[in-house]
Design an enzyme around this catalytic site. Structure first.
Site, short mmCIF file in Angstrom:
data_model
loop_
_atom_site.label_atom_id
_atom_site.label_comp_id
_atom_site.label_asym_id
_atom_site.label_seq_id
_atom_site.Cartn_x
_atom_site.Cartn_y
_atom_site.Cartn_z
N HIS A 60 56.26 39.06 42.36
CA HIS A 60 55.86 40.47 42.68
C HIS A 60 56.15 41.45 41.61
CE1 HIS A 60 57.03 38.89 46.94
NE2 HIS A 60 55.67 38.94 46.66
N SER B 12 55.16 39.99 53.89
CA SER B 12 54.74 38.58 54.12
C SER B 12 55.34 37.53 53.40
CB SER B 12 53.50 38.26 54.27
OG SER B 12 53.05 37.03 54.69
N HIS C 216 61.16 44.17 47.93
CA HIS C 216 59.81 44.05 48.32
C HIS C 216 59.80 43.08 49.52
CE1 HIS C 216 55.40 43.61 47.20
NE2 HIS C 216 55.75 42.52 48.21
N GLU D 271 50.41 48.08 44.19
CA GLU D 271 50.15 47.02 42.94
C GLU D 271 48.64 47.14 42.47
OE1 GLU D 271 52.35 43.08 44.48
OE2 GLU D 271 50.77 44.01 46.11
N ARG E 110 57.37 31.13 54.72
CA ARG E 110 58.21 30.53 53.79
C ARG E 110 59.69 30.66 53.88
NH1 ARG E 110 55.24 33.02 48.71
NH2 ARG E 110 54.41 34.42 50.25
N ASN F 75 42.23 41.42 44.50
CA ASN F 75 43.40 40.47 44.67
C ASN F 75 42.90 39.61 46.00
OD1 ASN F 75 45.63 39.37 45.58
ND2 ASN F 75 46.87 41.58 46.04
N ARG G 123 44.70 40.37 40.16
CA ARG G 123 46.06 40.05 40.37
C ARG G 123 46.05 38.49 40.21
NH1 ARG G 123 49.37 38.60 45.76
NH2 ARG G 123 51.28 38.49 44.96
#
Length: 404
Positions: A187, A217, A214, A385, A247, A9, A99
């Site tokens: 996600h 960050s 979820h 994940e 964000r 990832n 990912r």
């Protein structure tokens, strides 16, 4: 010697990896995968970069600051990791799962990475500018040096691909929808893990209407019913929906026009503002890290936390509209799993829905934190994940072997 597979990832400033072992029996059952070790190179491109690896029992296998040249950019970090794995592994992995944040409108499942798949995913980079190119960088390195290794793209958007079309539209001329301007959701690998976990361990909850939050960050939430995505908070890109570390989440598009017209900002400046300078970091003026904000006495830090909890709760309530209610709420990811205060404050905003949590169970991080008389059960379930990616990589490897 048992076979192994790797999960990678690659982010904007970190390179995470896990190594899994396939049973000696040679069976390719995804439920028999064993975690061997994993870790990450963090702080890539900075003077404080670090390389840390832990084994299956939590033992430290590597833990050191890196020289700047070792991790000056993602390519250097990849070389560092490749050299470490080459020394550690007795032979190359049979497969590598990656990912990939964006799969666009045409990718509703994980896939073996061919030239065509790689070109397709690369073309989606403008929709995930902080992620897509970095996600694909290790793919290219492995293809160059170890072309025999099967690589699998596991896309975050695939879990949401079968939502009712109504929930994917924006109120724009339809030609833009046909050109790909639609809500994708992200996600998905995390949501897939939670869905699979509920199916195995909490079957009654799995059949119901479950809001999965979820919160990390990057943050989003998704209504899952009978294990399937119904609607989610993220949209065309990973900027939409809940407020996040750096964000903004939901934002009036007029703000972007104002920046362009009144402040003469160009696309690169606006992109940096939206992806790196906004969210909790921008609102607080202190940090995007929730732990730092919760520990601060600064009024702006308090404002940022208040805003985060209110807007998150507001969005969770909105997810109930398609299903006419909810049976459960699951908190997951970094903030969702580890911050009792944030969980409690979000649930306080949802008390009108009959949500009640037990303060002691919440403080302990118990799996079920709601009270017996709560109208909606509330849970804390750690996500994984990487395990989803590993299972998908093994599934495709098994299918590939059958086709040979």
């Amino acid at each position: 010697m048992s076979e192994k597979l790797i999960v990678i990832n690659a982010g904007s400033s970190s390179l995470k990896f896990n190594v899994y072992q396939i049973p000696e029996s040679g069976t390719l059952d995804v439920n028999d995968l064993s975690f061997l070790y994993g870790g990450q190179v963090s702080g890539i491109g900075t003077e404080i970069a670090h390389f840390k690896v832990k084994g299956a029992l939590g033992q430290i296998l590597e833990d050191r600051a890196t020289a700047f040249e070792e991790t000056k950019d993602l390519q250097a970090a990849q070389e560092l990791l490749a050299n470490w794995l080459t020394f550690r592994m007795d032979k190359p992995a049979i497969a590598v799962g990656h990912r990939i944040v964006h799969g666009g409108a045409d990718m509703d499942d994980s896939a073996i990475i061919t030239d065509e798949v790689l070109d397709y995913l690369d073309a989606l980079a403008p929709l995930a500018p902080l992620h897509q190119h970095n996600n694909l960088a290790p793919v290219r390195v492995i293809r160059e040096y170890w072309p025999q290794i099967l690589q699998v793209a596991c896309v975050d958007t695939a879990f949401h691909c079968h939502q009712d079309e109504l929930y994917n539209y924006y109120a724009l001329p339809k030609r833009y929808y046909e050109q790909g301007v639609r809500r994708y959701g992200f996600h998905g690998l995390s949501y897939q893990y939670i869905s699979d976990y509920m199916a195995q361990h909490l079957p009654d909850l799995h059949k119901g209407r479950v809001i999965v939050a979820h919160l990390g960050s990057g943050s989003s939430a998704c209504m899952i019913q009978d294990g399937k995505s119904v609607v989610s908070t993220m949209g065309f890109t990973a900027l939409d929906g809940l407020p996040m570390s750096t964000r903004p989440g939901r934002l009036d598009a007029g703000v972007v026009l104002w920046w362009m017209q009144q402040r003469k900002k160009d696309a690169d400046e606006i992109q940096d503002l939206l992806y790196n300078q906004s969210g909790m970091k921008g609102l607080s003026g202190i940090s995007g890290d929730m732990r730092t904000l919760l520990a601060s006495e600064d009024p702006q830090a308090k404002l940022a936390v208040d805003y985060y909890c209110f807007r998150t709760a507001e969005s969770l309530a909105g997810l109930c509209v398609p299903t006419q209610g909810a049976d459960g709420i699951v908190f997951t990811a970094g903030v969702g799993e580890h911050s009792p205060e944030i969980r409690a404050r979000i649930c306080e905003h949802l008390a009108w829905l009959g949500v009640k949590i037990d303060p002691e169970l919440n403080a302990q991080g118990a799996q079920k934190i709601s009270t017996p008389d709560s109208h909606i059960s509330v849970w804390v379930i750690p996500t994984n994940e990487e395990l989803v990616i590993a299972r998908e990589a093994l599934r495709h490897y098994a299918l590939h072997q059958q086709s040979i």
